[in-house]
Design a protein around this motif. Sequence first.
Motif, PDB file in Angstrom:
ATOM      1  N   THR A  30       0.875  -1.219   0.015  1.00  0.00           N
ATOM      2  CA  THR A  30       0.046   0.009  -0.137  1.00  0.00           C
ATOM      3  C   THR A  30       0.866   1.347  -0.123  1.00  0.00           C
ATOM      4  OG1 THR A  30      -0.015  -0.039   2.386  1.00  0.00           O
ATOM      5  CG2 THR A  30      -1.648  -1.294   1.350  1.00  0.00           C
ATOM      6  N   ASP A  31       0.296   2.325  -0.207  1.00  0.00           N
ATOM      7  CA  ASP A  31       0.890   3.672  -0.223  1.00  0.00           C
ATOM      8  C   ASP A  31       0.843   4.347   1.066  1.00  0.00           C
ATOM      9  OD1 ASP A  31       1.530   3.279  -2.846  1.00  0.00           O
ATOM     10  OD2 ASP A  31      -0.137   4.394  -3.797  1.00  0.00           O
ATOM     11  N   THR A  32       0.172   3.690   1.926  1.00  0.00           N
ATOM     12  CA  THR A  32      -0.196   4.252   3.371  1.00  0.00           C
ATOM     13  C   THR A  32      -0.013   3.348   4.382  1.00  0.00           C
ATOM     14  OG1 THR A  32      -2.475   3.876   3.370  1.00  0.00           O
ATOM     15  CG2 THR A  32      -1.786   6.053   2.181  1.00  0.00           C
ATOM     16  N   LYS A  33       0.298   3.975   5.625  1.00  0.00           N
ATOM     17  CA  LYS A  33       0.507   2.957   6.842  1.00  0.00           C
ATOM     18  C   LYS A  33      -0.359   3.607   7.904  1.00  0.00           C
ATOM     19  CE  LYS A  33       4.871   4.912   7.548  1.00  0.00           C
ATOM     20  NZ  LYS A  33       6.405   4.591   7.747  1.00  0.00           N
ATOM     21  N   LYS A  34      -0.752   2.755   8.946  1.00  0.00           N
ATOM     22  CA  LYS A  34      -1.659   3.453  10.021  1.00  0.00           C
ATOM     23  C   LYS A  34      -0.612   3.270  11.328  1.00  0.00           C
ATOM     24  CE  LYS A  34      -6.036   2.022   8.655  1.00  0.00           C
ATOM     25  NZ  LYS A  34      -7.278   1.386   8.938  1.00  0.00           N
ATOM     26  N   VAL A  49      -1.287   7.603   7.138  1.00  0.00           N
ATOM     27  CA  VAL A  49       0.032   8.545   6.715  1.00  0.00           C
ATOM     28  C   VAL A  49       0.571   7.955   5.566  1.00  0.00           C
ATOM     29  CG1 VAL A  49       0.109   9.828   8.821  1.00  0.00           C
ATOM     30  CG2 VAL A  49       1.596   7.797   8.413  1.00  0.00           C
ATOM     31  N   ASP A  50       1.176   8.873   4.882  1.00  0.00           N
ATOM     32  CA  ASP A  50       2.066   8.196   3.652  1.00  0.00           C
ATOM     33  C   ASP A  50       3.233   7.220   4.093  1.00  0.00           C
ATOM     34  OD1 ASP A  50       2.898   8.868   0.932  1.00  0.00           O
ATOM     35  OD2 ASP A  50       4.842   9.123   1.919  1.00  0.00           O
ATOM     36  N   TRP A  51       3.387   6.326   3.071  1.00  0.00           N
ATOM     37  CA  TRP A  51       4.167   5.363   3.595  1.00  0.00           C
ATOM     38  C   TRP A  51       5.502   5.700   4.128  1.00  0.00           C
ATOM     39  CZ3 TRP A  51       3.265   0.508   4.639  1.00  0.00           C
ATOM     40  CH2 TRP A  51       3.976  -0.499   4.889  1.00  0.00           C
ATOM     41  N   ASN A  52       6.026   6.764   3.378  1.00  0.00           N
ATOM     42  CA  ASN A  52       7.349   7.269   3.893  1.00  0.00           C
ATOM     43  C   ASN A  52       7.379   8.370   4.922  1.00  0.00           C
ATOM     44  OD1 ASN A  52       9.076   5.873   1.948  1.00  0.00           O
ATOM     45  ND2 ASN A  52       8.276   7.192   0.196  1.00  0.00           N
ATOM     46  N   ASP A  57       5.828  14.080  10.617  1.00  0.00           N
ATOM     47  CA  ASP A  57       4.588  14.123  10.079  1.00  0.00           C
ATOM     48  C   ASP A  57       3.288  13.778  10.799  1.00  0.00           C
ATOM     49  OD1 ASP A  57       5.939  14.788   7.663  1.00  0.00           O
ATOM     50  OD2 ASP A  57       6.285  12.754   7.198  1.00  0.00           O
ATOM     51  N   VAL A  58       3.463  12.502  11.478  1.00  0.00           N
ATOM     52  CA  VAL A  58       2.541  11.999  12.320  1.00  0.00           C
ATOM     53  C   VAL A  58       2.035  13.187  13.508  1.00  0.00           C
ATOM     54  CG1 VAL A  58       1.856  10.330  13.813  1.00  0.00           C
ATOM     55  CG2 VAL A  58       2.978   9.821  11.769  1.00  0.00           C
ATOM     56  N   LEU A  59       3.138  13.823  14.018  1.00  0.00           N
ATOM     57  CA  LEU A  59       2.715  14.783  15.030  1.00  0.00           C
ATOM     58  C   LEU A  59       1.911  15.879  14.418  1.00  0.00           C
ATOM     59  CD1 LEU A  59       3.419  15.502  17.878  1.00  0.00           C
ATOM     60  CD2 LEU A  59       5.391  16.643  17.235  1.00  0.00           C
ATOM     61  N   LYS A  60       2.489  16.477  13.034  1.00  0.00           N
ATOM     62  CA  LYS A  60       1.598  17.309  12.489  1.00  0.00           C
ATOM     63  C   LYS A  60       0.261  17.043  12.205  1.00  0.00           C
ATOM     64  CE  LYS A  60       1.966  20.231   8.347  1.00  0.00           C
ATOM     65  NZ  LYS A  60       2.428  20.677   7.217  1.00  0.00           N
ATOM     66  N   SER A  77      12.796  13.087  12.944  1.00  0.00           N
ATOM     67  CA  SER A  77      12.855  12.559  11.451  1.00  0.00           C
ATOM     68  C   SER A  77      12.958  11.133  11.201  1.00  0.00           C
ATOM     69  CB  SER A  77      14.404  12.953  11.170  1.00  0.00           C
ATOM     70  OG  SER A  77      15.477  12.501  12.031  1.00  0.00           O
ATOM     71  N   ARG A  78      12.706  10.212  12.270  1.00  0.00           N
ATOM     72  CA  ARG A  78      12.640   8.988  11.998  1.00  0.00           C
ATOM     73  C   ARG A  78      11.424   8.496  11.270  1.00  0.00           C
ATOM     74  NH1 ARG A  78      10.528   4.676  15.344  1.00  0.00           N
ATOM     75  NH2 ARG A  78       9.578   6.085  16.670  1.00  0.00           N
ATOM     76  N   ASN A  79      11.670   7.507  10.309  1.00  0.00           N
ATOM     77  CA  ASN A  79      10.492   7.001   9.516  1.00  0.00           C
ATOM     78  C   ASN A  79      10.023   5.991  10.426  1.00  0.00           C
ATOM     79  OD1 ASN A  79      10.902   8.092   7.058  1.00  0.00           O
ATOM     80  ND2 ASN A  79      12.952   6.873   6.683  1.00  0.00           N
ATOM     81  N   ILE A  80       8.683   5.827  10.453  1.00  0.00           N
ATOM     82  CA  ILE A  80       8.093   4.942  11.201  1.00  0.00           C
ATOM     83  C   ILE A  80       7.625   3.821  10.506  1.00  0.00           C
ATOM     84  CG2 ILE A  80       7.407   6.560  13.173  1.00  0.00           C
ATOM     85  CD1 ILE A  80       5.033   7.321  11.771  1.00  0.00           C
TER      86      ILE A  80
END
Length: 156
Positions: A30-34, A49-52, A57-60, A77-80
Amino acid sequence: MKFAGFFCVIALMVLFYARNNAIDMTQFQTDTKKVEIKGEVRSPGVYEVDWNATVADVLKEAGGSLENADISSINLSRNIENEAVIVVDKKQEEKKISINSATVEELDELPGIGPSIAQRIVEYRNHHSFQTLEDLKEVKGIGDKLFQKIKDRIML
């Protein structure tokens, strides 16, 4: 008969080929993740949110952090990962130091207060107890500027 044998060989080759080939999983990604975010954020919850996406981004997405949030230990800056949980903790309140009972060593921990001023505070209170925080300015070496620096970290 030759035709039937030929057909069997072809059928076996097709079955063998289909069973042993790797399936390309990228077509199923998928292009997204939860991601769940909770704690000291404006709108805690689960966000798609977006896969990357990064922690920032999640905090925003969650409306940002609250005033008492401690984000100093979070790598924004950590990818989740998919289905990750982000917890934003509350800032730890600083322990206030009592100017009426603190030791020289405890007073020395205050910003701008060294061992000599800490000793003067102890000597001053041996003769006069502090009735207000502002009374601390009566101690030699503590002016308005230094008092402003420490006033939120002291109590009577």
